[in-house]
Motif scaffolding. Sequence first.
Motif, PDB file in Angstrom:
ATOM      1  N   GLN A  18      47.401 -48.556 -17.632  1.00 14.63           N
ATOM      2  CA  GLN A  18      48.296 -49.695 -17.478  1.00 14.63           C
ATOM      3  C   GLN A  18      49.525 -49.361 -16.640  1.00 14.63           C
ATOM      4  OE1 GLN A  18      49.249 -50.936 -21.455  1.00 14.63           O
ATOM      5  NE2 GLN A  18      47.148 -51.519 -21.974  1.00 14.63           N
ATOM      6  N   LEU A  19      49.748 -48.083 -16.359  1.00 15.62           N
ATOM      7  CA  LEU A  19      50.929 -47.673 -15.606  1.00 15.62           C
ATOM      8  C   LEU A  19      50.721 -47.915 -14.115  1.00 15.62           C
ATOM      9  CD1 LEU A  19      51.731 -44.331 -17.457  1.00 15.62           C
ATOM     10  CD2 LEU A  19      52.764 -46.570 -17.827  1.00 15.62           C
ATOM     11  N   ALA A  20      51.743 -48.459 -13.460  1.00 15.85           N
ATOM     12  CA  ALA A  20      51.660 -48.782 -12.028  1.00 15.85           C
ATOM     13  C   ALA A  20      51.963 -47.540 -11.203  1.00 15.85           C
ATOM     14  CB  ALA A  20      52.635 -49.907 -11.690  1.00 15.85           C
ATOM     15  N   MET A  21      50.969 -46.672 -11.067  1.00 12.82           N
ATOM     16  CA  MET A  21      51.122 -45.462 -10.272  1.00 12.82           C
ATOM     17  C   MET A  21      49.739 -44.998  -9.844  1.00 12.82           C
ATOM     18  SD  MET A  21      51.947 -42.532 -13.174  1.00 12.82           S
ATOM     19  CE  MET A  21      53.429 -43.358 -13.716  1.00 12.82           C
ATOM     20  N   PRO A  22      49.645 -44.126  -8.837  1.00 14.01           N
ATOM     21  CA  PRO A  22      48.331 -43.655  -8.387  1.00 14.01           C
ATOM     22  C   PRO A  22      47.533 -43.030  -9.526  1.00 14.01           C
ATOM     23  CG  PRO A  22      50.040 -43.018  -6.836  1.00 14.01           C
ATOM     24  CD  PRO A  22      50.738 -43.586  -8.035  1.00 14.01           C
ATOM     25  N   ARG A  23      46.198 -43.119  -9.408  1.00 10.98           N
ATOM     26  CA  ARG A  23      45.319 -42.622 -10.458  1.00 10.98           C
ATOM     27  C   ARG A  23      45.552 -41.136 -10.732  1.00 10.98           C
ATOM     28  NH1 ARG A  23      40.847 -44.513 -12.820  1.00 10.98           N
ATOM     29  NH2 ARG A  23      40.896 -46.324 -11.429  1.00 10.98           N
ATOM     30  N   THR A  24      45.754 -40.331  -9.684  1.00 16.39           N
ATOM     31  CA  THR A  24      45.947 -38.896  -9.893  1.00 16.39           C
ATOM     32  C   THR A  24      47.219 -38.631 -10.677  1.00 16.39           C
ATOM     33  OG1 THR A  24      47.038 -38.754  -7.732  1.00 16.39           O
ATOM     34  CG2 THR A  24      44.674 -38.239  -7.820  1.00 16.39           C
ATOM     35  N   ARG A  25      48.258 -39.418 -10.444  1.00 10.68           N
ATOM     36  CA  ARG A  25      49.498 -39.195 -11.188  1.00 10.68           C
ATOM     37  C   ARG A  25      49.354 -39.665 -12.633  1.00 10.68           C
ATOM     38  NH1 ARG A  25      53.981 -41.421  -7.946  1.00 10.68           N
ATOM     39  NH2 ARG A  25      53.020 -40.026  -6.444  1.00 10.68           N
ATOM     40  N   ARG A  26      48.565 -40.705 -12.854  1.00  9.21           N
ATOM     41  CA  ARG A  26      48.292 -41.121 -14.233  1.00  9.21           C
ATOM     42  C   ARG A  26      47.562 -40.005 -14.981  1.00  9.21           C
ATOM     43  NH1 ARG A  26      46.818 -46.321 -11.997  1.00  9.21           N
ATOM     44  NH2 ARG A  26      44.608 -45.859 -12.356  1.00  9.21           N
ATOM     45  N   ALA A  27      46.640 -39.351 -14.300  1.00 17.01           N
ATOM     46  CA  ALA A  27      45.922 -38.241 -14.930  1.00 17.01           C
ATOM     47  C   ALA A  27      46.866 -37.086 -15.234  1.00 17.01           C
ATOM     48  CB  ALA A  27      44.783 -37.768 -14.025  1.00 17.01           C
ATOM     49  N   THR A  28      47.815 -36.831 -14.313  1.00 19.38           N
ATOM     50  CA  THR A  28      48.807 -35.776 -14.534  1.00 19.38           C
ATOM     51  C   THR A  28      49.666 -36.092 -15.751  1.00 19.38           C
ATOM     52  OG1 THR A  28      48.882 -35.211 -12.184  1.00 19.38           O
ATOM     53  CG2 THR A  28      50.779 -34.577 -13.516  1.00 19.38           C
ATOM     54  N   LEU A  29      50.122 -37.348 -15.839  1.00 22.51           N
ATOM     55  CA  LEU A  29      50.955 -37.745 -16.977  1.00 22.51           C
ATOM     56  C   LEU A  29      50.173 -37.675 -18.278  1.00 22.51           C
ATOM     57  CD1 LEU A  29      53.621 -38.827 -18.046  1.00 22.51           C
ATOM     58  CD2 LEU A  29      52.829 -41.147 -17.533  1.00 22.51           C
ATOM     59  N   ALA A  30      48.913 -38.098 -18.263  1.00 19.81           N
ATOM     60  CA  ALA A  30      48.100 -38.053 -19.475  1.00 19.81           C
ATOM     61  C   ALA A  30      47.905 -36.614 -19.955  1.00 19.81           C
ATOM     62  CB  ALA A  30      46.749 -38.720 -19.220  1.00 19.81           C
ATOM     63  N   ALA A  31      47.690 -35.691 -19.010  1.00 15.56           N
ATOM     64  CA  ALA A  31      47.515 -34.283 -19.388  1.00 15.56           C
ATOM     65  C   ALA A  31      48.802 -33.713 -19.964  1.00 15.56           C
ATOM     66  CB  ALA A  31      47.076 -33.478 -18.161  1.00 15.56           C
ATOM     67  N   LEU A  32      49.935 -34.073 -19.388  1.00 13.42           N
ATOM     68  CA  LEU A  32      51.224 -33.606 -19.899  1.00 13.42           C
ATOM     69  C   LEU A  32      51.451 -34.133 -21.319  1.00 13.42           C
ATOM     70  CD1 LEU A  32      54.087 -32.372 -19.611  1.00 13.42           C
ATOM     71  CD2 LEU A  32      54.798 -34.560 -18.613  1.00 13.42           C
ATOM     72  N   LEU A  33      51.220 -35.416 -21.533  1.00 14.38           N
ATOM     73  CA  LEU A  33      51.451 -35.999 -22.852  1.00 14.38           C
ATOM     74  C   LEU A  33      50.532 -35.378 -23.899  1.00 14.38           C
ATOM     75  CD1 LEU A  33      51.853 -39.752 -21.845  1.00 14.38           C
ATOM     76  CD2 LEU A  33      53.658 -38.164 -22.533  1.00 14.38           C
ATOM     77  N   HIS A  34      49.299 -35.102 -23.526  1.00 15.56           N
ATOM     78  CA  HIS A  34      48.376 -34.471 -24.465  1.00 15.56           C
ATOM     79  C   HIS A  34      48.873 -33.077 -24.854  1.00 15.56           C
ATOM     80  CE1 HIS A  34      44.606 -33.492 -26.453  1.00 15.56           C
ATOM     81  NE2 HIS A  34      44.556 -32.359 -25.766  1.00 15.56           N
ATOM     82  N   ALA A  35      49.344 -32.305 -23.867  1.00 16.52           N
ATOM     83  CA  ALA A  35      49.835 -30.949 -24.153  1.00 16.52           C
ATOM     84  C   ALA A  35      51.087 -30.985 -25.021  1.00 16.52           C
ATOM     85  CB  ALA A  35      50.123 -30.219 -22.841  1.00 16.52           C
ATOM     86  N   LEU A  36      51.951 -31.984 -24.813  1.00 17.85           N
ATOM     87  CA  LEU A  36      53.177 -32.090 -25.603  1.00 17.85           C
ATOM     88  C   LEU A  36      52.897 -32.545 -27.034  1.00 17.85           C
ATOM     89  CD1 LEU A  36      55.552 -33.750 -22.971  1.00 17.85           C
ATOM     90  CD2 LEU A  36      55.760 -31.433 -23.881  1.00 17.85           C
ATOM     91  N   THR A  37      51.990 -33.490 -27.200  1.00 22.71           N
ATOM     92  CA  THR A  37      51.769 -34.049 -28.530  1.00 22.71           C
ATOM     93  C   THR A  37      50.907 -33.160 -29.419  1.00 22.71           C
ATOM     94  OG1 THR A  37      49.931 -35.357 -27.629  1.00 22.71           O
ATOM     95  CG2 THR A  37      52.085 -36.431 -27.800  1.00 22.71           C
ATOM     96  N   ASP A  38      50.039 -32.334 -28.819  1.00 20.37           N
ATOM     97  CA  ASP A  38      49.222 -31.472 -29.681  1.00 20.37           C
ATOM     98  C   ASP A  38      49.854 -30.103 -29.916  1.00 20.37           C
ATOM     99  OD1 ASP A  38      48.763 -29.920 -27.430  1.00 20.37           O
ATOM    100  OD2 ASP A  38      46.609 -30.302 -27.329  1.00 20.37           O
ATOM    101  N   GLY A  39      51.079 -29.918 -29.401  1.00 16.99           N
ATOM    102  CA  GLY A  39      51.810 -28.678 -29.657  1.00 16.99           C
ATOM    103  C   GLY A  39      51.462 -27.524 -28.749  1.00 16.99           C
ATOM    104  N   ALA A  40      50.618 -27.752 -27.745  1.00 19.55           N
ATOM    105  CA  ALA A  40      50.237 -26.664 -26.842  1.00 19.55           C
ATOM    106  C   ALA A  40      51.351 -26.305 -25.870  1.00 19.55           C
ATOM    107  CB  ALA A  40      48.977 -27.045 -26.067  1.00 19.55           C
ATOM    108  N   LEU A  41      52.280 -27.232 -25.617  1.00 21.86           N
ATOM    109  CA  LEU A  41      53.355 -27.026 -24.645  1.00 21.86           C
ATOM    110  C   LEU A  41      54.693 -27.266 -25.325  1.00 21.86           C
ATOM    111  CD1 LEU A  41      54.338 -26.603 -21.699  1.00 21.86           C
ATOM    112  CD2 LEU A  41      54.003 -29.066 -21.355  1.00 21.86           C
ATOM    113  N   ASP A  42      55.585 -26.287 -25.246  1.00 24.18           N
ATOM    114  CA  ASP A  42      56.915 -26.372 -25.855  1.00 24.18           C
ATOM    115  C   ASP A  42      57.960 -26.397 -24.749  1.00 24.18           C
ATOM    116  OD1 ASP A  42      59.217 -26.232 -27.346  1.00 24.18           O
ATOM    117  OD2 ASP A  42      58.892 -24.194 -28.075  1.00 24.18           O
ATOM    118  N   LEU A  43      58.670 -27.515 -24.648  1.00 26.22           N
ATOM    119  CA  LEU A  43      59.742 -27.652 -23.650  1.00 26.22           C
ATOM    120  C   LEU A  43      61.094 -27.855 -24.317  1.00 26.22           C
ATOM    121  CD1 LEU A  43      58.001 -29.970 -21.000  1.00 26.22           C
ATOM    122  CD2 LEU A  43      58.156 -27.467 -21.018  1.00 26.22           C
ATOM    123  N   ASP A  44      61.209 -27.490 -25.586  1.00 28.46           N
ATOM    124  CA  ASP A  44      62.474 -27.633 -26.292  1.00 28.46           C
ATOM    125  C   ASP A  44      63.365 -26.413 -26.057  1.00 28.46           C
ATOM    126  OD1 ASP A  44      62.044 -30.171 -27.349  1.00 28.46           O
ATOM    127  OD2 ASP A  44      60.855 -29.388 -29.008  1.00 28.46           O
TER     128      ASP A  44
END
Length: 505
Positions: free
Chosen positions: A372-398
């Motif tokens: 639903q986001l108005a951005m290129p498909r590749t960037r949507r995939a990038t954002l989805a991968a980032l959100l998955h890593a942040l929400t499952d605890g694999a990536l810590d940016l705190d």
Amino acid sequence: MHSDFDACVRAVQSKDARFDGWFFTAVLTTRIYCRPSCPVVPPKPQNMTFYPSAAAAQQAGFRACKRCRPDATPGSPQWNERADLVARAMRLIADGVVDREGVPGLAARLGYSARHIERQVLAELGAGPLALARAQRAQTARLLIETTTLPMSEIAFAAGFASIRAFNDTVREVFALSPGDLRARVAKGRPAATSGALSLRLPFRRPLTPDNLFGHLVATAVPGVEEWHDGAYRRTLRLPNGTGIVALRPEPDHVACRLWLTDWRDLTQAISRCRRLLDLDADPVAVDSLLSEEPVLAPLVAKAPGRRVPRVADGPEFAVRAVLGQQISTAAARTHAGRLVRAHGEPITDPGGNLTHVFPSPEALAAHDPEQLAMPRTRRATLAALLHALTDGALDLDVGSDWQQARTQLAALPGFGPWTVETIAMRALGDPDAFLPTDLGVRYAARDLGLPSTPAALTRHADAWQPWRAYATQYLWATADHPINVMPRDDTPPAIQPAPMAATR
């Protein structure tokens, strides 16, 4: 530094404010501890002893000086310059982790045993995590006692104390005054804040050039989340127990801070994040001294000394914004982020301006279809991968994250190239040595200054700027005629022009 007796004595005798927060002076005859720049007549050297932290001085039985307020000094720059275990622990303690989760929670976040954390922190700071957190609670309590009309019972729990008795005992021990006496000492004619807001001063080490710092934050501000209003940078905050709004106004010797919080238990975290956002615990003398050894940077440093790295109040938020802004102008990035905030952000009521939302959490964004986001498909995939890593605890940016581990994890995500990774390392992780040799703004500045302009050659040349390459980047960016280098002077935001873009993501 506290172990170098002669150097500490010289700093105290010269009342050198550059060392405030680096160490604390305890006077054996009065049992009082001070900051190096205390205005009273320095004691005799044989009556001085030195501690690496206020907590260590308090634990040794010294009470805080009522004149210089050593508990309110800028933080030691070491904790934002270093990436080792103790530095990561100190950043987390400052963010209130021990108050919320105890030492076991601190240890779990760092991936070590509680005993190992205790041993390492005690060896370097002279006090363990619990004592450091207690000293921080005492400072928070003092702020609330002296600047609000909150009842003492509310202050005790807002500052993180488990009981009224612990609150009273700690305040008396640290400040040699009861909570009531502290409030009574507030100067006549200085009105206390209401329970809805708090005004305080954020100290920093001089010099400080505010233009690039506030100019950058305003020029990249997300509508509804950030604004420049009535001479202050304002933004919403997501905090452990609720939400908040902060207004930050640069003054000659401090940053004026006004906070609105839904839960006073978040005060310590809010102050810590504001200081981190503005890089107020930096040591500008050390940074500028090294960068001035570069002949082409020396005039830039002399013209505007004390540049800080504009950082962030929320690491995951900035990572999302970095993805949204890949290879587009600043104006377009703000537009995309504003849409995201209106669609998924948490509404908030602003008593002093025009802010409308808290930036959506990774969990809130991950719950919605990225298609639903108005951005290129590749960037949507990038954002989805980032959100998955942040929400499952694999990536810590705190604040307590391992900088190099986070870089490795970011680089493994699709769509994350060197520019995005280093931008996040500089702004979100707070690495003072993060460097962006592929950034076109950096490359153009290097070319115009006669420095190597290809990424590989510039990286080799910049080895001499370590460990302050993030600050060197601020000086390079300042050579361009760009709105992020100019602090707005009124309520009208500066015109946004295209921002420098990376050669790769």
